[in-house]
Design an enzyme around this catalytic site. Structure first.
Site, PDB file in Angstrom:
ATOM      1  N   GLU A   1      33.563  42.719  41.447  1.00 26.12           N
ATOM      2  CA  GLU A   1      32.437  42.447  40.575  1.00 26.12           C
ATOM      3  C   GLU A   1      31.949  41.036  40.923  1.00 26.12           C
ATOM      4  OE1 GLU A   1      33.069  42.739  36.310  1.00 26.12           O
ATOM      5  OE2 GLU A   1      31.034  41.994  35.984  1.00 26.12           O
TER       6      GLU A   1
ATOM      7  N   ARG B   1      49.383  44.348  41.249  1.00 29.14           N
ATOM      8  CA  ARG B   1      48.542  43.217  41.614  1.00 29.14           C
ATOM      9  C   ARG B   1      49.419  42.051  42.056  1.00 29.14           C
ATOM     10  NH1 ARG B   1      44.754  43.014  37.971  1.00 29.14           N
ATOM     11  NH2 ARG B   1      44.074  40.914  38.379  1.00 29.14           N
TER      12      ARG B   1
ATOM     13  N   LYS C   1      39.847  35.542  36.727  1.00 28.93           N
ATOM     14  CA  LYS C   1      38.561  34.933  37.076  1.00 28.93           C
ATOM     15  C   LYS C   1      38.007  34.120  35.913  1.00 28.93           C
ATOM     16  CE  LYS C   1      36.720  38.678  39.209  1.00 28.93           C
ATOM     17  NZ  LYS C   1      35.661  39.514  39.803  1.00 28.93           N
TER      18      LYS C   1
HETATM   19  P1  ATP Z   1      37.621  41.211  36.358  1.00 26.13           P
HETATM   20  O1  ATP Z   1      37.452  42.688  36.575  1.00 26.13           O
HETATM   21  O2  ATP Z   1      38.347  40.839  35.130  1.00 26.13           O
HETATM   22  O3  ATP Z   1      36.391  40.418  36.571  1.00 26.13           O
HETATM   23  P2  ATP Z   1      39.241  41.376  38.727  1.00 26.13           P
HETATM   24  O4  ATP Z   1      40.140  40.335  39.280  1.00 26.13           O
HETATM   25  O5  ATP Z   1      39.761  42.744  38.456  1.00 26.13           O
HETATM   26  O6  ATP Z   1      38.617  40.710  37.459  1.00 26.13           O
HETATM   27  P3  ATP Z   1      37.298  42.589  40.449  1.00 26.13           P
HETATM   28  O7  ATP Z   1      36.129  41.959  41.061  1.00 26.13           O
HETATM   29  O8  ATP Z   1      37.096  43.743  39.554  1.00 26.13           O
HETATM   30  O9  ATP Z   1      38.033  41.436  39.692  1.00 26.13           O
HETATM   31  O10 ATP Z   1      38.351  42.938  41.564  1.00 26.13           O
HETATM   32  C1  ATP Z   1      38.012  43.587  42.750  1.00 26.13           C
HETATM   33  C2  ATP Z   1      39.206  44.306  43.308  1.00 26.13           C
HETATM   34  O11 ATP Z   1      40.271  43.400  43.542  1.00 26.13           O
HETATM   35  C3  ATP Z   1      39.732  45.349  42.346  1.00 26.13           C
HETATM   36  O12 ATP Z   1      39.934  46.544  43.076  1.00 26.13           O
HETATM   37  C4  ATP Z   1      41.023  44.798  41.856  1.00 26.13           C
HETATM   38  O13 ATP Z   1      41.945  45.810  41.615  1.00 26.13           O
HETATM   39  C5  ATP Z   1      41.470  43.887  42.998  1.00 26.13           C
HETATM   40  N1  ATP Z   1      42.264  42.784  42.490  1.00 26.13           N
HETATM   41  C6  ATP Z   1      41.900  41.902  41.548  1.00 26.13           C
HETATM   42  N2  ATP Z   1      42.896  41.040  41.284  1.00 26.13           N
HETATM   43  C7  ATP Z   1      43.933  41.385  42.086  1.00 26.13           C
HETATM   44  C8  ATP Z   1      45.257  40.878  42.290  1.00 26.13           C
HETATM   45  N3  ATP Z   1      45.722  39.837  41.610  1.00 26.13           N
HETATM   46  N4  ATP Z   1      46.033  41.487  43.203  1.00 26.13           N
HETATM   47  C9  ATP Z   1      45.567  42.532  43.910  1.00 26.13           C
HETATM   48  N5  ATP Z   1      44.347  43.059  43.765  1.00 26.13           N
HETATM   49  C10 ATP Z   1      43.528  42.508  42.866  1.00 26.13           C
END
Ligand code: ATP
Ligand code: MG
Length: 561
Positions: free
Chosen positions: A42, A267, A277
């Site tokens: 995102e 994760r 984030k």
């Molecule tokens: P949010 O959705 O709260 O803004 P997010 O960290 O999930 O935060 P995204 O942009 O949705 O952010 O993440 C993009 C991809 O990265 C998703 O597929 C998510 O599963 C993966 N991802 C995010 N954080 C991690 C992590 N700490 N380890 C591994 N993969 C991650």
């Protein structure tokens, strides 16, 4: 990313449960031999090391199976998203070496199709417009032990729903006044199946769509549709989505469209780091750090500015592997990965961070000496360094009253100067405050490195620069941004309470070898005994050279302190 060699790859395949799933799919021809993954960020922040893990995993699978990898922006939430984030994410994914070819895709480009599919569900009587407020929806959701309550609007006719939904789209209703919900089961043991929200009304300009839309799809509704439209085969996400999978499946089955398999993995959590984030944004907004690319940030752009290589991050991702259960990885492992890479490739140099002047009493003129550029890689050759009678060494390489076991310079003692001679400290000169400001030393001329005739041995070797030709530089030393290994685990305290006030030390008057004046932003070096450094791209100018310490040498603390 380079191919890691067949045997290694096979080993890696059998180790990683996702590779096992794909191997089975290929055997049963489930996807006609296709493998198509995606990374779906995102655009509401910069990428962090956890995202890097996901990128390496998703791209690595596409690469290893000759499949495809998409970069897809999940831009369904206009309040928090911005073009700046889109641009930074593209740059970071490219830098990591994940090849999405020409496939930079945007969920918002699918809004029309998503809308049509929502209409299709309404027509099947599987979705309805709800006038309940967010609070009402929340309070009617039930608990773990009690089923939820049906909304009073749940039994609206298909015609009324179609009409209201179209009017939602047309902007007739204010934010929060209506939602579109899937009609599933308010008694489901899985909360996500209790009539989840598909659309919210948000009158907000979208960074790509402008004001075209005022209804926006939720993650749960949108994500599977995005995967489906792109022909994704394996939709890999983090564990918190495991109990969203029945909903992912439900939407795709009800629509009867291409149905990728969602697979969850643990994760990445890193010690001494926050990865949310929201928290990273707070650090930036409230200026606890110097932007998203501050070298102390766990962001891809922060690591890049600090001097990390894409190879080191990819190697780290390989080392930690892919698991089904959450755990915290020690940040020391990431530091190991960068050290290991820089050790092989970084040009060596001498730099004195906190200089102490040395005057040689029995040496005059200038002598050219030879220094090795990288002992790990003879092909990197040697360079000339100029030895003169005025030099600088590190302040803490001299001690007037040394403890036992101190093998560097002491009054009357001897030490070797790297690539040069053994010197003896003859006289200690102090200022009126009693501070040591200069040492007078003699050179043993028979002890020249490599060619000297003397068999004399000393225990310590220290680095130096010549006062005549050294170049002034600013050096930035970084320590962990937080003082505890899990800064956000304590629910009582704010993660900001654990910020390390000494995470950045700026040394303005370091002295480095003359050849470094030509170093370009992002060039990487090992400053012998001081660690790995890179030229800072933000603060280096024509007049001023600024280095970031990427990482210390493994045993630098033992040696220096
Ligand atoms: P949010 O959705 O709260 O803004 P997010 O960290 O999930 O935060 P995204 O942009 O949705 O952010 O993440 C993009 C991809 O990265 C998703 O597929 C998510 O599963 C993966 N991802 C995010 N954080 C991690 C992590 N700490 N380890 C591994 N993969 C991650
Ligand atoms: Mg997310």
């Amino acid at each position: 990313m380079e191919d890691s060699g067949t045997s290694e790859k096979q080993e890696q395949r059998s180790k990683n449960f996702i590779y096992e799933i794909i191997d089975d799919d290929l055997k049963t021809k489930k996807w006609n031999g296709d493998v198509h993954t995606r990374f779906p960020p995102e655009p509401n922040g910069y990428l962090h090391i956890g995202h890097a893990k996901s990128i390496c995993l998703n791209y690595g699978i596409a690469r290893d199976y000759n499949g495809k990898f998409n970069l897809r922006f999940d831009d369904t939430n206009p309040e928090k998203e911005d073009q700046e984030y889109v641009d930074s994410i593209i740059e970071d994914v490219k830098w990591l070496g994940a090849d999405f070819e020409d496939r930079i895709l945007f969920a918002s480009d699918y809004f029309e199709q998503m809308y049509e599919w929502a209409v299709a569900l309404i027509k099947k009587n599987k979705a309805y417009v709800d006038d309940s407020s967010a609070d009402e929806i929340r309070s009617s959701r039930g608990t773990l032990t009690e089923p939820g309550k049906d909304s009073p609007y749940r039994s609206r006719s298909v015609e009324e729903n179609l009409d209201l939904f179209e009017r939602m789209r047309n902007g007739e209703f204010p934010n929060g006044s209506k939602t579109l919900r899937a009609k599933i089961d308010m008694g489901s043991p899985n909360f996500n199946m209790r009539d989840p929200i598909m659309y919210r009304i948000v009158h907000e300009e979208h960074h790509r769509q402008g004001n075209k839309w005022c209804i926006y799809p939720t993650y749960d509704w949108a994500h599977g549709l995005e995967d489906s439209l792109e022909g994704i085969t394996h939709s890999i996400c983090t564990l918190e989505f495991e109990n969203h999978r029945p909903l992912y499946d439900w939407f795709l089955d009800e629509l009867g469209i291409h149905h990728p398999q969602q697979i969850e993995f643990a994760r990445l959590n890193l010690s001494y780091t926050v990865m949310s984030k929201r928290k990273l944004l707070q650090l930036v907004k409230e200026k606890y750090v110097d932007g998203w690319d501050d070298p102390r940030m766990p962001t891809v752009s922060g690591f890049r500015r600090r001097g990390y290589t894409p190879e080191s991050i990819r190697n780290f991702a390989e080392m930690i592997g892919v698991a089904k259960r959450d755990a915290t990885t020690d940040i020391a492992l990431l530091e190991f990965a960068i050290r290991d890479d820089l050790n092989k490739h970084a040009q060596r140099a001498m730099a004195v961070l906190k200089p102490l002047k040395i005057v040689l009493t029995n040496f005059s003129g200038a002598e050219e000496l030879e220094a090795v550029n990288n002992p790990e890689d003879p092909s990197m050759g040697t360079r000339k360094i100029i030895f003169t009678n005025e030099l600088y060494i590190e302040k803490n390489d001299f001690m007037e009253n040394p403890p036992k076991g101190f093998h560097r310079l002491v009054p009357g003692g001897e030490v070797r100067l790297r690539y040069a001679y053994i010197i003896r400290c003859e006289e200690v000169i102090k200022n009126s405050d009693g501070e040591v400001i200069e040492l007078r030393c003699s050179v043993d001329h028979d002890t020249k490195s490599g060619t000297g005739t003397s068999k004399k041995k000393v225990k310590g070797t220290i680095h130096w620069v010549s006062a005549e030709n050294a170049v002034k530089a600013e050096v930035r030393l970084y320590d962990r941004l937080f003082t505890v290994d899990s800064p956000d685990s304590d629910k009582e305290k704010n993660f900001l309470d654990y910020l390390n006030p000494e995470s950045l030390e700026i040394i303005e008057d370091a002295l480095v070898e003359p050849f470094l004046k030509n170093a370009k932003p992002a060039d990487r070096f090992q400053f012998e005994r001081n660690g790995y450094f890179c030229v800072d791209k933000k603060y280096t100018t024509d007049e001023k050279l600024v280095f970031n310490r990427t990482v210390t040498l493994k045993d630098s603390w033992g040696k220096m302190n």
